[in-house]
Scaffold this active site. Structure first.
Site, PDB file in Angstrom:
ATOM      1  N   LYS A  44      -3.745  -3.421  -9.245  1.00 62.95           N
ATOM      2  CA  LYS A  44      -3.348  -2.170  -8.613  1.00 62.95           C
ATOM      3  C   LYS A  44      -4.583  -1.298  -8.506  1.00 62.95           C
ATOM      4  CE  LYS A  44      -0.119   1.508  -9.771  1.00 62.95           C
ATOM      5  NZ  LYS A  44       1.061   1.745 -10.600  1.00 62.95           N
ATOM      6  N   GLU A  89       0.833  -1.186   0.000  1.00 62.41           N
ATOM      7  CA  GLU A  89       0.000   0.000   0.000  1.00 62.41           C
ATOM      8  C   GLU A  89       0.866   1.233   0.000  1.00 62.41           C
ATOM      9  OE1 GLU A  89      -3.005   0.039   2.944  1.00 62.41           O
ATOM     10  OE2 GLU A  89      -3.801   1.943   2.238  1.00 62.41           O
ATOM     11  N   GLY A  90       0.466   2.201  -0.769  1.00 63.79           N
ATOM     12  CA  GLY A  90       1.184   3.469  -0.783  1.00 63.79           C
ATOM     13  C   GLY A  90       0.186   4.598  -0.731  1.00 63.79           C
ATOM     14  N   THR A  91       0.690   5.798  -0.921  1.00 64.21           N
ATOM     15  CA  THR A  91      -0.199   6.943  -0.807  1.00 64.21           C
ATOM     16  C   THR A  91      -1.196   6.973  -1.956  1.00 64.21           C
ATOM     17  OG1 THR A  91       1.515   8.162  -1.946  1.00 64.21           O
ATOM     18  CG2 THR A  91       1.354   8.475   0.426  1.00 64.21           C
ATOM     19  N   TYR A  92      -0.897   6.277  -3.014  1.00 64.22           N
ATOM     20  CA  TYR A  92      -1.696   6.473  -4.202  1.00 64.22           C
ATOM     21  C   TYR A  92      -2.359   5.203  -4.707  1.00 64.22           C
ATOM     22  CZ  TYR A  92      -0.580   5.980  -9.302  1.00 64.22           C
ATOM     23  OH  TYR A  92      -0.493   5.624 -10.616  1.00 64.22           O
ATOM     24  N   ALA A  93      -1.893   4.081  -4.223  1.00 60.57           N
ATOM     25  CA  ALA A  93      -2.485   2.844  -4.695  1.00 60.57           C
ATOM     26  C   ALA A  93      -2.311   1.721  -3.684  1.00 60.57           C
ATOM     27  CB  ALA A  93      -1.838   2.439  -6.020  1.00 60.57           C
ATOM     28  N   ASP A 143      11.304   7.329 -16.039  1.00 62.81           N
ATOM     29  CA  ASP A 143      11.598   6.884 -14.665  1.00 62.81           C
ATOM     30  C   ASP A 143      12.247   5.509 -14.661  1.00 62.81           C
ATOM     31  OD1 ASP A 143      11.822   7.153 -11.955  1.00 62.81           O
ATOM     32  OD2 ASP A 143       9.774   6.529 -11.503  1.00 62.81           O
TER      33      ASP A 143
END
Lengths: 368, 351
Positions: free
Chosen positions: A44, A23-27, A137
């Site tokens: 995702k 888990e991250g801030t965006y997904a 990236d």
């Protein structure tokens, strides 16, 4: 129910989420499977509701480009569906990534192995560039590795189409250690050469087994680069002193690559040096790189299935991909920033729910 | 969705001679024959009318008998009007051509999956344009966007964004005829005997035709390069012929020229905005026949909402029960559950 809703519901039913793996801030990323076949996938789930400008830019970029790109060396987007206010990307499941491979001290790399990874990286990148897409990236942990050894470019959250000449682009892209000097000098007009620099850094890292140019800040990144490759002269890189953020950083002598890469073949160093040329226009293209003698000389590239690979633990170590978006949640518009290089993008927890819940609860923000 | 139903085109990157265009979602999902287009629209209209008739009946039995629903052609007329309005809005915001062209494409694709009787094209147009600013990498904040459009709140745009994205099948990338025309323009400048003086005028005239083509179905039937060449041919037939000959020097009558006539006809015939009076009449009738389930406050709307709520409630309750059971089993982490499928829209990580 509307036809569109119905179609979405049908697609949603094709995939099952099994287990949250990051888990991250965006997904949030789940391991899942295709219901009909049992095929393993990664799902995702991008939280959309929280963005005041609607669907956020990294999600849009990722979906836009992965919908179009289909290549053995680019991660495959199998499906997209929505659940409530979430966007779900169904991606092929990949076991590991090049960063983990590099860091696994129990693995020994042969020159042929490095050649194989490089060939696959260039193949995937050439395909992106042929489709007029800049990745922006590239770094070892965005190069994912399938169970059959195939390497695949992933995380298109910062990708974009080439702009027309004369159209400004942001220079705040590419993770710092892999960012080319023209971007560090604030260049707003650039090309496929930015991705090639990143590949050059990855190439070097495969040989060194440690990041080649680990700068501690944007300024230090330039110094680190010049310390390794010598300060560019006007002849090496015409016009670079006129770039927007140019600052003189002192004179560092050029040391031959050979001094650091003692075991590398001449072909190998030749290709590496062409990826790391200061003048972006002289840097080798992905297509020319694939035609470089390095790839045709002995030893031939290792077959992907024979490449070294971390030994899976009881339940395999779970790759977490692209957990942190590149959008600042608090910014006023949908802008992007490059991830600071030391930002943990992947966590590798041991087995066991407790351990996992703990590590998930940790916020992964090391922004400086 | 036709997008998913067409298994045909080989997608493998190793397939020989598949051009980049043929690998695109535009080619694979959004190209139709004229007959397919007509059929798709007619079928969509029929299905919509019968669904809405039902909604009327459930709202108030007998109420659908004197409603005059829109025909497929009338729906199309209304969509076309709003496709034309995109260009005005883009002028106002000074958005680049790519944004405008992309939004127009999104509108047309949206109404191959939806009916105007469910979703009014004015709202869809605003959302499609906002989405296009993002997908073409020219984002502006929602606030800046809506504050410049009268009587529009951020929620008007955002509420439909997901629906629009979904209807597009998340195929955001679009190949545009104006880009192809730019390519032709670069090519013709280096033709050996090009009449240099009126090149620029020809290009400008061709670009006008490309813009007109956005009001037509051309992009749903033909390739962007074909449309661009047709537009060049409308502006200057000899230039189009000269270009084609330079590309196919061995062939006296390059086949590409044969395709141009129907495209040119289409642009000349359909490439102007519809009569406002005719559209006004359609819009007036639309007010009476739009789907009551989408009208906030109607019985049908409330009913549908309640049904959705009830389902969500049930799901939550089931989940709570699962957790409770796990607790009773003495395992607060619910390891029993770990092996099971995760609820698809698990609410716990929504915030």
């Amino acid at each position: 129910m509307d036809a569109v809703e119905k179609a979405n519901a049908e697609r949603q039913r094709r995939w099952a989420k099994d287990q949250k793996i990051g888990e991250g801030t965006y997904a949030v990323v789940y391991r899942g499977r295709e219901v009909a076949t049992g095929r393993k996938v990664a799902i995702k789930k991008i939280k959309v509701g929280q963005f005041k400008d609607g669907l956020d830019m990294s999600a849009i970029r990722e979906v836009k480009y992965l919908r179009e790109l289909k290549h053995q060396n680019v991660i495959e987007l199998l499906d997209v569906f929505s659940s409530k206010t979430n966007l779900n990307l169904v991606l092929e499941f990949l076991d590991t990534d090049l960063e983990l491979v590099i860091k696994d001290r129990s693995l020994v790399f042969l020159p042929a192995d490095i050649k194989s990874w490089m060939a696959m990286t260039f193949r995937g990148l050439e395909f992106c560039h042929r489709n007029f897409i800049l990745h922006r990236d590239l770094k070892p942990n965005n190069l994912l590795i399938a169970s059959d050894g195939q390497l695949k470019l992933a995380d298109f959250g910062l990708a974009r189409d080439f702009a027309d000449p004369g159209y400004k682009m942001t220079c705040q892209v590419i993770t710092r250690w892999y960012r080319p000097p023209e971007l560090l000098f604030g260049c707003r007009y650039y090309s496929t050469a930015v991705d090639i620099w990143s590949v050059g850094c990855i190439f070097a890292e495969l040989m060194l087994r440690t990041p080649y140019l680990p700068g501690e800040s944007d300024m230090d990144q330039l110094k680190t680069t010049f310390r390794a490759l010598g300060t560019p002269t006007e002849e090496d890189w015409p016009g670079h002193t006129k770039l927007p953020d140019y600052v003189p950083l002192g004179q560092f002598p050029k040391t031959p690559l050979r001094d650091l890469f003692t075991a590398a073949s001449a072909d190998c160093l030749n290709l590496l040096s062409k990826c790391l040329l200061y003048e972006p226009r002289r840097r080798i293209s992905a297509k020319d790189a694939l035609d470089h003698p390095y790839f045709f000389a002995l030893p031939y590239p290792t077959h992907p299935s024979k490449l070294p690979k971390p030994i899976p633990k009881r339940t395999s170590s779970l790759p977490f991909e692209e957990l942190d978006g590149n959008t600042e949640p608090n910014s006023t518009g949908p802008g992007v920033k490059a991830n600071p290089p030391n930002k943990l993008k992947r966590k590798h927890s041991d087995e066991g729910m407790i351990e996992r819940s703990k590590s998930i609860a940790r916020k992964l923000d090391f922004s400086q | 969705m036709t997008a998913e139903l067409s298994p045909s085109t080989p997608e493998s990157s190793t397939a020989p001679r598949a051009t980049l265009y043929e690998a695109s979602t535009q080619y694979r999902h959004w190209r139709y024959s004229l007959q397919q287009l007509a059929h798709t629209r007619a079928a969509l209209n029929t299905a919509a009318v019968s669904a809405i008739r039902e909604a009327f009946e459930s709202d108030e039995p007998g109420s659908s008998s004197n409603v005059s629903f829109l025909s497929a052609d009338e729906e199309h007329l209304l969509v076309k009007l709003y496709v034309g309005k995109i260009s005005q809005l883009c002028g106002h915001f000074r958005f680049p051509e790519e944004v405008e062209a992309t939004a127009a494409t999104y509108m047309k694709r949206f109404y191959l999956k939806n009916t105007v009787m469910d979703w009014h094209p004015k709202n869809v147009m605003l959302t499609a344009l906002f989405l296009a600013t993002k997908t073409t990498n020219h984002p502006i904040s929602l606030e800046a966007y809506t504050s410049h459009i009268p009587k529009t709140a951020p929620s008007d745009v955002l509420d439909l964004e997901f629906l629009v994205a979904q209807s597009l099948g998340f195929d955001f990338a679009v190949w545009h005829a104006h880009r192809s025309l730019w390519g032709l323009w670069l090519d013709i400048q280096s033709l050996p005997d090009a009449p240099l003086d009126d090149l620029r005028a020809s290009y400008d005239a061709a670009l006008k035709h490309v813009r007109a083509s956005r009001l037509t179905d051309a992009e749903l039937v033909y390739a962007p390069s074909q449309i661009a060449l047709a537009c060049l041919s409308l502006a200057s037939p000899p230039l189009a012929v000269a270009w084609a000959r330079s590309k196919f020097p061995a062939i006296p009558d390059p086949p590409v020229l044969a395709v141009l006539e129907p495209i040119k006809d289409m642009i000349l015939k359909d490439g102007s905005p519809p009569e406002v009076e005719a559209v006004r009449e359609v819009d007036r009738r639309l007010k009476l026949c739009k789907n009551p389930e989408k009208v906030v406050g109607s019985t049908a709307y409330t009913k549908k909402k309640e049904e959705a709520e009830r389902k969500a409630d049930e799901k939550r309750r089931r989940k709570a029960d699962d957790i409770k059971r796990a607790m009773e089993d003495g395992d607060p982490f619910g390891s029993e559950l770990a092996g099971r499928a995760v609820d698809d829209d698990d609410d716990d990580d929504e915030d």
